[in-house]
Design a protein around this motif. Sequence first.
Motif, PDB file in Angstrom:
ATOM      1  N   ASN A   1       0.833  -1.207   0.000  1.00  0.00           N
ATOM      2  CA  ASN A   1       0.000   0.000   0.000  1.00  0.00           C
ATOM      3  C   ASN A   1       0.868   1.257   0.000  1.00  0.00           C
ATOM      4  O   ASN A   1       0.606   2.206  -0.746  1.00  0.00           O
ATOM      5  CB  ASN A   1      -0.927   0.023   1.215  1.00  0.00           C
ATOM      6  CG  ASN A   1      -1.979  -1.060   1.180  1.00  0.00           C
ATOM      7  OD1 ASN A   1      -2.228  -1.671   0.149  1.00  0.00           O
ATOM      8  ND2 ASN A   1      -2.594  -1.313   2.327  1.00  0.00           N
ATOM      9  N   TYR A   2       1.906   1.249   0.816  1.00  0.00           N
ATOM     10  CA  TYR A   2       2.829   2.382   0.890  1.00  0.00           C
ATOM     11  C   TYR A   2       3.482   2.624  -0.469  1.00  0.00           C
ATOM     12  O   TYR A   2       3.563   3.758  -0.934  1.00  0.00           O
ATOM     13  CB  TYR A   2       3.890   2.113   1.964  1.00  0.00           C
ATOM     14  CG  TYR A   2       4.848   3.258   2.174  1.00  0.00           C
ATOM     15  CD1 TYR A   2       4.597   4.224   3.148  1.00  0.00           C
ATOM     16  CD2 TYR A   2       6.014   3.385   1.411  1.00  0.00           C
ATOM     17  CE1 TYR A   2       5.469   5.284   3.350  1.00  0.00           C
ATOM     18  CE2 TYR A   2       6.886   4.437   1.599  1.00  0.00           C
ATOM     19  CZ  TYR A   2       6.607   5.374   2.571  1.00  0.00           C
ATOM     20  OH  TYR A   2       7.472   6.423   2.768  1.00  0.00           O
ATOM     21  N   ASN A   3       3.933   1.548  -1.095  1.00  0.00           N
ATOM     22  CA  ASN A   3       4.589   1.668  -2.401  1.00  0.00           C
ATOM     23  C   ASN A   3       3.635   2.211  -3.469  1.00  0.00           C
ATOM     24  O   ASN A   3       4.039   2.997  -4.318  1.00  0.00           O
ATOM     25  CB  ASN A   3       5.184   0.332  -2.830  1.00  0.00           C
ATOM     26  CG  ASN A   3       6.386  -0.049  -1.997  1.00  0.00           C
ATOM     27  OD1 ASN A   3       7.029   0.797  -1.380  1.00  0.00           O
ATOM     28  ND2 ASN A   3       6.682  -1.329  -1.953  1.00  0.00           N
ATOM     29  N   THR A   4       2.383   1.794  -3.419  1.00  0.00           N
ATOM     30  CA  THR A   4       1.380   2.298  -4.359  1.00  0.00           C
ATOM     31  C   THR A   4       1.180   3.805  -4.174  1.00  0.00           C
ATOM     32  O   THR A   4       1.118   4.559  -5.153  1.00  0.00           O
ATOM     33  CB  THR A   4       0.041   1.558  -4.174  1.00  0.00           C
ATOM     34  OG1 THR A   4       0.247   0.167  -4.425  1.00  0.00           O
ATOM     35  CG2 THR A   4      -1.030   2.102  -5.104  1.00  0.00           C
ATOM     36  N   LEU A   5       1.098   4.232  -2.932  1.00  0.00           N
ATOM     37  CA  LEU A   5       0.950   5.656  -2.651  1.00  0.00           C
ATOM     38  C   LEU A   5       2.190   6.434  -3.097  1.00  0.00           C
ATOM     39  O   LEU A   5       2.080   7.528  -3.661  1.00  0.00           O
ATOM     40  CB  LEU A   5       0.687   5.876  -1.155  1.00  0.00           C
ATOM     41  CG  LEU A   5      -0.671   5.374  -0.661  1.00  0.00           C
ATOM     42  CD1 LEU A   5      -0.681   5.277   0.861  1.00  0.00           C
ATOM     43  CD2 LEU A   5      -1.789   6.272  -1.155  1.00  0.00           C
ATOM     44  N   LEU A   6       3.363   5.863  -2.868  1.00  0.00           N
ATOM     45  CA  LEU A   6       4.606   6.502  -3.296  1.00  0.00           C
ATOM     46  C   LEU A   6       4.640   6.655  -4.817  1.00  0.00           C
ATOM     47  O   LEU A   6       5.030   7.704  -5.339  1.00  0.00           O
ATOM     48  CB  LEU A   6       5.806   5.698  -2.804  1.00  0.00           C
ATOM     49  CG  LEU A   6       7.185   6.245  -3.158  1.00  0.00           C
ATOM     50  CD1 LEU A   6       7.379   7.651  -2.590  1.00  0.00           C
ATOM     51  CD2 LEU A   6       8.272   5.303  -2.653  1.00  0.00           C
TER      52      LEU A   6
END
Length: 70
Positions: free
Chosen positions: A52-57
């Motif tokens: 999820n963090y990587n998608t937001l990044l």
Amino acid sequence: MQAMTNKELEYVIDSMSNEDLLMKTCAAAAAVSTHPAVKSCCEAMVHTHQANYNTLLQSLQQHQTIAPMN
């Protein structure tokens, strides 16, 4: 694709902070868990929150390429 508004950028940044906290919390729970199923579940949640963090990044990085320069 349109550039994100300031409000949307703030939301993405807040969401990234939340995902980071959730990753750390799940990792801590996995580290102290003695039950294999609980440990496994917590480790899986770490991976989910990392994704999820990587998608937001990625969303922020895409925004950076199309955002108007001030």
